[in-house]
Design a protein around this motif. Structure first.
Motif: not given
Lengths: 159, 352
Positions: A137-138, A141-142, A144-145, A147-149, B53, B60, B66, B82, B88, B92, B95
């Protein structure tokens, strides 16, 4: 003077001018419901002492600008939020219940400042969050996006 | 874990007459328990104060987190890191906007990454209209690319929920109509607008209280008739298209606070009517004509300086009713060069 009672049965006397920064108590006073002691069943004495300390310092805040006490207040605020996460969340809950807008803002901002740019691992550790997601699941989720991480600003330390 | 369950439980506790029995329990509560007890709305409030961001990344942390970020009401989409990877940043933002469930945005801030190869025009239009549809109150657009104009999208020009706008490298379409009914504060950075544009802006926002123009050029007449507009800041004159010697005329009979900051080059700001001023901060500096690149060859600069001296003398006359006056070094130097006896300047001399 207004009397407040914490959930561990301790009573505190607070000046009306200070306590009406709480919208909830202000409304109670205006409606004539604050004649005796006001019970606060979800605030313990330790948290209530902190909240009263804030209210007393921020009494007549509008006048601070005129008298040049703004810097003093700012310093007080900085010192005030210098507390552990447990205590911070207790004050946030109390401020939310009492509806003290400025105190809410101050404490939420402090929480945000501590979490800013922190890695997921660091946030979990700081807030003692138990990860109940499965590895799949983790990862989903990662993915899916992603660049957020990632990014050079991400900070993995927990202080 | 259903957070509502916890809120409900918490509320029940409030009314629990046996509450005193729970005291020991409350004191020993761990951080994990505390966060479980915190209503979602408060966590959303904290997430709304983070760079967006970071708020997205919170998804997660655990099952409870969630979808929490989907409700954030402040957006700070920072593209600074960026610049090598604009795609990206665009992903972002897209999204975030696709997943947001917020119906009323408090603040929408876009910091565009610097990348001369990428044109954000259509993105900006789409992103801003998203915020306008969600009744945005405060909009900030930062662009580091001085060579690119970011035109105000038509959607924002008539956004009735807008209260403050801070827009850099701003351009305004000649055809656009500006209608900001509840608008209070406007800051435009790096801006070339003519007399008609500035007049259009001022008439389009009758409730405006604060106007700040940074790195500006173009207009030479600033007439403020609204009695709501109390504060004007002019910060740096920016020489856009060749040199124009015409002075900037300021007519603002209701203005209470005035600031001239930074480098004004050769621009002369003439105060025609500022009779209601309470405070003024004049820390501007002007450049000697011999040091202005591209200026005509001149034999000397005595006349040029004499003109500025006259201008400064006029400032003091126009500001004689103000109770608070701050002056910068340049203005002080001009004062000391004035030879005629003048009580105000004597005062400054004593101070030094």
């Amino acid at each position: 003077m207004v009397k407040l009672k914490s959930n561990d049965d301790k009573e505190f006397e607070v000046e009306e001018a200070a306590v009406i920064q709480s919208e909830m108590i202000k409304n109670m006073i205006e409606d004539g419901c604050a004649t005796s002691v006001i019970p606060l069943p979800n605030i313990d004495s330790k948290t209530l002492i902190k909240v009263i300390e804030y209210l007393n310092k921020h009494i007549n805040m509008g006048k601070a600008a005129e008298t040049g006490e703004e810097d003093d207040l700012k310093e007080f605020d900085e010192q005030f939020v210098n507390m552990g996460w447990e205590e911070l969340f207790d004050v946030i809950m109390a401020a939310n219940y009492l509806n003290i807008h400025e105190l809410m803002e101050l404490c939420c901002q402090s929480a945000a400042d501590r979490l800013k740019n922190k890695s997921v691992r660091a946030v979990r550790e700081m807030l003692k969050i138990t990860n109940d997601l499965t590895e799949e699941e983790e990862q989903e989720i990662i993915n899916d996006a992603p660049w957020a991480f990632e990014g050079p600003e991400i900070d993995d330390t927990v202080n | 874990m259903d957070s509502r369950h916890y809120i409900k439980k918490w509320r029940c506790n409030v009314r629990d007459p046996m509450l005193t029995k729970r005291v020991g329990e409350v004191e020993e509560e761990t951080l994990d328990d505390r966060i479980s007890r915190i209503p979602d709305a408060l966590l959303v409030q904290i997430l709304s104060l983070l760079p967006t961001k970071d708020a997205v990344a919170s998804c997660v942390l655990s099952k409870r987190w969630r979808y929490l970020w989907n409700s954030i009401y402040n957006f700070h989409l920072a593209g600074n890191s960026y610049f090598n990877n604009v795609e990206n940043f665009v992903s972002l933002v897209n999204h975030v906007l696709t997943h947001s469930t917020c119906s009323k945005i408090k603040k929408f801030q876009l910091d565009l990454p610097y990348n001369p190869k990428y044109k954000f025009d259509s993105n900006i239009e789409q992103w801003i209209s998203f915020s306008v549809e969600r009744k945005v109150e405060n909009v900030v657009l930062c662009s580091c690319d001085e060579d690119v104009d970011c035109e105000l999208p038509l959607s924002i020009c008539t956004c009735s929920s807008l209260i403050t706008l801070d827009w850099s490298c701003c351009a305004i379409d000649k055809e656009s109509v500006i209608e900001w009914k509840s608008f209070m504060s406007l800051k435009l950075d790096y801006i070339f607008i003519d007399n008609d544009d500035i007049a259009k802006i001022l008439s389009g926002c009758p409730a405006l209280e604060t106007l700040e123009l940074c790195a500006f050029d173009g207009f030479r007449r600033l007439e403020i008739t609204s009695s709501n507009l109390k504060r004007l800041t002019l910060d740096r004159y920016w020489w856009f298209y060749g040199r124009a010697d015409e002075p900037l005329v300021i007519i603002a009979p209701h203005l209470q606070h005035l600031e001239f900051l930074g480098d004004f080059e050769y621009l002369k700001c003439r105060l025609v009517n500022v009779s209601s001023l309470v405070s003024a901060r004049l820390t501007l500096n002007c450049t000697c004509v011999t040091e202005i690149a591209g200026a005509d060859e001149v034999d000397g600069c005595a006349d040029y300086h004499q003109d500025f001296r006259k201008l400064v003398l006029d400032y003091f006359q126009k500001l004689s009713n103000a109770t608070e006056l701050t002056i910068g070094r340049w203005l002080a130097e001009v004062c000391f060069h004035v030879k005629r006896p003048y009580s105000l300047f004597d005062f400054f001399s004593d101070e030094s």
